[in-house]
Write a protein that holds these residues in place. Structure first.
Motif, PDB file in Angstrom:
ATOM      1  N   GLU A 383      12.211  52.681 109.937  1.00 56.23           N
ATOM      2  CA  GLU A 383      10.748  52.714 109.915  1.00 56.23           C
ATOM      3  C   GLU A 383      10.168  53.684 110.946  1.00 56.23           C
ATOM      4  N   GLU A 384      10.690  53.638 112.165  1.00 55.32           N
ATOM      5  CA  GLU A 384      10.136  54.490 113.232  1.00 55.32           C
ATOM      6  C   GLU A 384      10.367  55.976 112.957  1.00 55.32           C
ATOM      7  N   PRO A 385      11.603  56.409 112.628  1.00 55.96           N
ATOM      8  CA  PRO A 385      11.766  57.840 112.333  1.00 55.96           C
ATOM      9  C   PRO A 385      11.004  58.291 111.093  1.00 55.96           C
ATOM     10  N   LEU A 386      10.883  57.432 110.087  1.00 59.43           N
ATOM     11  CA  LEU A 386      10.095  57.796 108.906  1.00 59.43           C
ATOM     12  C   LEU A 386       8.638  58.029 109.279  1.00 59.43           C
ATOM     13  N   SER A 387       8.116  57.166 110.133  1.00 58.54           N
ATOM     14  CA  SER A 387       6.743  57.333 110.587  1.00 58.54           C
ATOM     15  C   SER A 387       6.600  58.615 111.412  1.00 58.54           C
ATOM     16  N   HIS A 388       7.599  58.904 112.227  1.00 62.24           N
ATOM     17  CA  HIS A 388       7.586  60.133 113.040  1.00 62.24           C
ATOM     18  C   HIS A 388       7.501  61.371 112.153  1.00 62.24           C
ATOM     19  N   PHE A 389       8.341  61.439 111.143  1.00 60.96           N
ATOM     20  CA  PHE A 389       8.356  62.623 110.275  1.00 60.96           C
ATOM     21  C   PHE A 389       7.110  62.695 109.392  1.00 60.96           C
ATOM     22  N   TRP A 390       6.596  61.529 108.982  1.00 61.58           N
ATOM     23  CA  TRP A 390       5.386  61.556 108.164  1.00 61.58           C
ATOM     24  C   TRP A 390       4.215  62.119 108.972  1.00 61.58           C
ATOM     25  N   SER A 391       4.227  61.879 110.282  1.00 60.57           N
ATOM     26  CA  SER A 391       3.168  62.394 111.147  1.00 60.57           C
ATOM     27  C   SER A 391       3.357  63.866 111.481  1.00 60.57           C
ATOM     28  N   ASN A 392       4.627  64.323 111.550  1.00 60.13           N
ATOM     29  CA  ASN A 392       4.901  65.664 112.069  1.00 60.13           C
ATOM     30  C   ASN A 392       5.434  66.658 111.037  1.00 60.13           C
ATOM     31  N   SER A 393       5.976  66.171 109.915  1.00 59.91           N
ATOM     32  CA  SER A 393       6.530  67.083 108.904  1.00 59.91           C
ATOM     33  C   SER A 393       6.192  66.556 107.510  1.00 59.91           C
ATOM     34  N   ARG A 394       4.897  66.361 107.273  1.00 64.55           N
ATOM     35  CA  ARG A 394       4.449  65.632 106.077  1.00 64.55           C
ATOM     36  C   ARG A 394       4.872  66.323 104.781  1.00 64.55           C
ATOM     37  N   GLU A 395       4.744  67.628 104.702  1.00 62.53           N
ATOM     38  CA  GLU A 395       5.077  68.332 103.456  1.00 62.53           C
ATOM     39  C   GLU A 395       6.554  68.183 103.123  1.00 62.53           C
ATOM     40  N   LYS A 396       7.411  68.335 104.123  1.00 65.69           N
ATOM     41  CA  LYS A 396       8.852  68.188 103.887  1.00 65.69           C
ATOM     42  C   LYS A 396       9.194  66.745 103.533  1.00 65.69           C
ATOM     43  N   MET A 397       8.522  65.808 104.184  1.00 64.02           N
ATOM     44  CA  MET A 397       8.753  64.397 103.868  1.00 64.02           C
ATOM     45  C   MET A 397       8.424  64.116 102.404  1.00 64.02           C
ATOM     46  N   GLU A 398       7.269  64.592 101.975  1.00 62.28           N
ATOM     47  CA  GLU A 398       6.867  64.368 100.588  1.00 62.28           C
ATOM     48  C   GLU A 398       7.878  64.991  99.634  1.00 62.28           C
ATOM     49  N   GLU A 399       8.329  66.179  99.964  1.00 59.64           N
ATOM     50  CA  GLU A 399       9.303  66.869  99.109  1.00 59.64           C
ATOM     51  C   GLU A 399      10.589  66.057  98.972  1.00 59.64           C
ATOM     52  N   PHE A 400      11.060  65.494 100.096  1.00 60.78           N
ATOM     53  CA  PHE A 400      12.301  64.705 100.040  1.00 60.78           C
ATOM     54  C   PHE A 400      12.104  63.396  99.283  1.00 60.78           C
ATOM     55  N   ILE A 401      10.981  62.739  99.506  1.00 59.74           N
ATOM     56  CA  ILE A 401      10.727  61.474  98.804  1.00 59.74           C
ATOM     57  C   ILE A 401      10.680  61.712  97.298  1.00 59.74           C
ATOM     58  N   LEU A 402       9.971  62.753  96.885  1.00 56.60           N
ATOM     59  CA  LEU A 402       9.862  63.057  95.452  1.00 56.60           C
ATOM     60  C   LEU A 402      11.219  63.415  94.854  1.00 56.60           C
ATOM     61  N   SER A 403      12.058  64.067  95.651  1.00 57.41           N
ATOM     62  CA  SER A 403      13.389  64.438  95.135  1.00 57.41           C
ATOM     63  C   SER A 403      14.256  63.213  94.875  1.00 57.41           C
ATOM     64  N   LEU A 404      13.940  62.091  95.557  1.00 61.76           N
ATOM     65  CA  LEU A 404      14.704  60.859  95.351  1.00 61.76           C
ATOM     66  C   LEU A 404      14.319  60.136  94.065  1.00 61.76           C
ATOM     67  N   ILE A 405      13.140  60.469  93.534  1.00 57.94           N
ATOM     68  CA  ILE A 405      12.693  59.834  92.288  1.00 57.94           C
ATOM     69  C   ILE A 405      13.310  60.610  91.125  1.00 57.94           C
ATOM     70  N   SER A 406      14.504  60.206  90.772  1.00 60.48           N
ATOM     71  CA  SER A 406      15.267  60.947  89.760  1.00 60.48           C
ATOM     72  C   SER A 406      16.185  60.008  88.990  1.00 60.48           C
ATOM     73  N   ILE A 407      16.123  60.117  87.677  1.00 55.02           N
ATOM     74  CA  ILE A 407      17.010  59.311  86.829  1.00 55.02           C
ATOM     75  C   ILE A 407      18.461  59.625  87.132  1.00 55.02           C
ATOM     76  N   LYS A 408      18.741  60.886  87.455  1.00 51.63           N
ATOM     77  CA  LYS A 408      20.128  61.319  87.674  1.00 51.63           C
ATOM     78  C   LYS A 408      20.707  60.774  88.975  1.00 51.63           C
ATOM     79  N   LEU A 409      19.873  60.624  90.012  1.00 53.01           N
ATOM     80  CA  LEU A 409      20.390  60.265  91.338  1.00 53.01           C
ATOM     81  C   LEU A 409      20.695  58.780  91.500  1.00 53.01           C
ATOM     82  N   LYS A 410      20.107  57.929  90.672  1.00 47.62           N
ATOM     83  CA  LYS A 410      20.388  56.488  90.725  1.00 47.62           C
ATOM     84  C   LYS A 410      20.111  55.905  92.118  1.00 47.62           C
ATOM     85  N   ASN A 411      18.897  56.103  92.604  1.00 50.96           N
ATOM     86  CA  ASN A 411      18.542  55.663  93.950  1.00 50.96           C
ATOM     87  C   ASN A 411      17.846  54.308  93.992  1.00 50.96           C
ATOM     88  N   GLY A 412      17.815  53.608  92.879  1.00 44.50           N
ATOM     89  CA  GLY A 412      17.165  52.302  92.880  1.00 44.50           C
ATOM     90  C   GLY A 412      15.708  52.419  93.290  1.00 44.50           C
TER      91      GLY A 412
END
Length: 623
Positions: A383-412
């Motif tokens: 939780e703490e590092p996620l909050s840190h990156f959301w505050s300081n590297s928001r665009e990259k965070m969003e990019e990584f989160i969206l990349s996890l939403i994938s039928i192929k990756l099976k990330n639950g």
């Protein structure tokens, strides 16, 4: 007059902004002060106020007169009280009274300049300092006199014999921080004097090397006098710990110093004195002389240090790594993995990423843990590092989160867990940036299957009502209709009405969703007519079971905490609740009213209608 006006404007700026630097665009306002070096250019392209200049000192003395109708005397304690009163008044005037050290840099410099003036009048500051050290209790205004005294010394001309005597008397470990700063400052300001001092001390101390001599030699080497490196080596050659400490303080400003440090690290194969060695390696790797050949061997030393058999030493070493190698994030991440492999102490990740700028390493670690037996709730430690990156590297965070939403990756449900992790409001990512129709539909199913906080996720989900794919919009309407019917009923319709702005498309979008509410109401009336179908009798029993099990588990957990002598609760007294709305401590008579703390979370009703099936579906989602 022009100079006086400029210094008045300068301190208006300083007191309002609580900073002593001036932007280059504003320097023209202070042309007279720049000419007199009251304001000087620094290495960052800004201009810095010399707080020890006579012009600044005279202005602050004038404030004592005009604002307090007072003046400084030769009584140090009384004058320090007066300066403190002025500082507090300035804080109130500028609305900084709740900030303890708002102007400490400015008024500490004022005090030092005052001591310099007293010294010029023949007042013995040394005697005052020595007498003050003998006192057990001193007034609040004199608490930091040690620091001020050593700053004063840097401005005073002292004979070699006098300073040697002073160093021998004041070589106490407890005051070395201030002493070291003083020694660095006299080398910086009085190079020739420092060299003479070093030579005298070397002649005086043939058999031993006192701490202050080592600091002086280190400082003069860092000033560019590389020839003193040999003297440092000779003095400490038989003391491995001491020479590692000394070398860790050296600036790698020449190839000779670099080669000396490289040689000692290459030859050393022990896992002792890791804090000093780590600092030396960091200096080597940051040096302009660090070669590709050295990069093949030196970083490996850092991994070898994990072979130390003492767990406490390893943990201490890892603490050092957490704030070292700031610009070497790939190396720091690999060292984290090596530490986790050695200790399995996963809790350290909560703070380890605090100085990272690139979130990809955190996401890699989350994915590794999640896909190797991790489960829902394992996200809590991030939780703490996620909050840190959301505050300081928001665009990259969003990019990584969206990349996890994938039928192929099976990330639950991992992406949704990240979005809501440790935050009052969910991360507002843009689901329209997902490229494929299938993955946008998957995002809908993920959010609509998540067991709680749907009201906070809804603003994120509703972005997809503007999807370019018609099937995505239909899927969104269908899933929202299901949640209206099965879970949130009128609440969800109210949320949608409030979140969706008025437009011609709003009614069209909500129409099929509202139909499910009508259907729910019809079925609800039908069920209430028959006790076997009445949800009050059926669903209430499931809800009661759900909360009774939760309370039972919570009670067991609290009992375990209370029985743990090393736990936080062992520091507190037992508390008794009396009359339902009051409390008192054990063995005390005072009775106090209970305070009130309230929180709210919307939970998917399917979580308690059939909890085992619901949990199974969550664990197997998209896997």
């Amino acid at each position: 007059m022009k100079e006086l006006k400029q210094i008045e404007n300068l301190f208006t700026h300083i007191f309002k902004r609580r900073e002593t630097s001036i932007d280059s665009q504003e320097i023209k306002k202070y042309s007279e002060l720049e000419k007199k070096s009251v304001i000087k250019a620094n290495t960052q392209g800004k201009y810095e106020v010399d707080l020890y200049s006579i012009e600044v000192y005279n202005y602050l003395k004038k404030l004592v007169s005009t604002k307090l109708n007072s003046s400084l005397s030769e009584d140090i304690s009384e004058s320090f009280k007066t300066i403190y009163t002025l500082e507090e008044l300035i804080k109130v005037e500028n609305e900084y009274e709740n900030i303890i050290n708002a102007y400490s840099e400015i008024f500490n410099a004022f005090k030092v300049s005052y001591l310099v003036e007293l010294d010029s009048k023949g007042i013995n500051i040394f005697s005052y300092y020595n007498e003050l050290k003998k006192q057990i209790n001193v007034i609040y205004e004199l608490k930091n006199f040690d620091s001020l005294f050593y700053n004063f010394l840097a401005f005073k001309d002292i004979e070699i014999d006098q300073i040697i005597e002073f160093l021998e008397v004041n070589n106490d470990e407890n005051s070395r921080y201030h002493l070291n700063n003083y020694l660095h400052s006299i080398v910086e300001k009085k190079e020739n004097f420092s060299i003479s001092l070093i030579q005298n001390l070397i002649g005086k101390h043939q058999e031993e090397t006192p701490h202050y001599l080592v600091i002086l030699i280190i400082s003069i080497i860092n000033k560019g006098k590389i020839e003193y490196l040999e003297k440092l080596r000779e003095r400490l050659i038989n003391n491995t710990k001491e020479i590692l400490w000394a070398y860790s303080l050296l600036n790698l400003n020449s190839h000779l110093v670099y080669d000396e440090l490289l040689k000692i690290i290459q030859k050393d194969n022990s896992t002792e004195y890791l804090s000093h060695k780590t600092k030396i390696i960091e200096s080597l790797m940051n040096s302009q002389f660090f070669s590709s050949k050295d990069s093949e061997t030196i970083p490996n030393k850092l991994f070898e240090y994990f072979n130390n058999p003492d767990d406490n030493e390893v943990n201490s070493y890892f603490d050092i790594l957490s704030y070292s190698f700031e610009n070497m994030e790939e190396l720091k991440y690999e060292l984290l993995l090596a530490y986790l492999s050695r200790t399995k102490n996963i809790k350290v990740v909560s703070t380890y990423f605090n100085n990272f700028k690139e979130p990809k390493y955190l996401f890699h670690l989350i994915s590794v843990i999640y896909n190797n037996g991790g489960h829902r709730k394992s996200i809590n430690i991030f939780e703490e590092p996620l909050s840190h990156f959301w505050s300081n590297s928001r665009e990259k965070m969003e990019e990584f989160i969206l990349s996890l939403i994938s039928i192929k990756l099976k990330n639950g449900l991992l992406p949704i867990e990240i979005i809501v992790a440790g935050r009052e409001n969910s991360m507002q990512i843009d689901l329209l940036k997902i490229q494929t129709e299938e993955d946008q539909i998957l995002a809908i199913l993920m959010i609509c299957s998540y067991p709680h906080s749907f009201d906070k996720l809804l603003p994120v989900l509703l972005r997809l009502k503007d999807s370019k794919f018609s099937k995505v919009v239909e899927s969104l309407q269908r899933e929202l209709g299901t949640l209206v019917y099965e879970c949130y009923h009128e609440n969800l319709i109210e949320w949608l009405e409030n979140l969706i702005p008025k437009s011609r498309n709003k009614a069209t979008f909500l129409k099929p969703i509202k139909k499910t509410l009508d259907l729910y109401r019809e079925n609800k009336k039908l069920k209430y007519k028959n006790n076997d179908l009445n949800p009050y009798y059926n669903e209430k029993s499931f809800m009661d079971l759900y909360y009774s099990l939760e309370n039972e588990n919570r009670a067991k957990m609290m009992e375990s905490i209370r029985n743990n002598p090393s736990g936080l609760s062992s520091f507190f007294k037992n508390t008794s609740i009396i009359r339902g709305n009051s409390w008192r401590f054990e063995h005390e008579e005072n009775v106090m009213p209970l305070g009130k703390v309230e929180t709210q979370m919307y939970i998917d009703t399917r979580a308690y209608k059939n909890p085992e099936l619901f949990e199974y579906q969550l664990e197997r989602f998209n896997k």
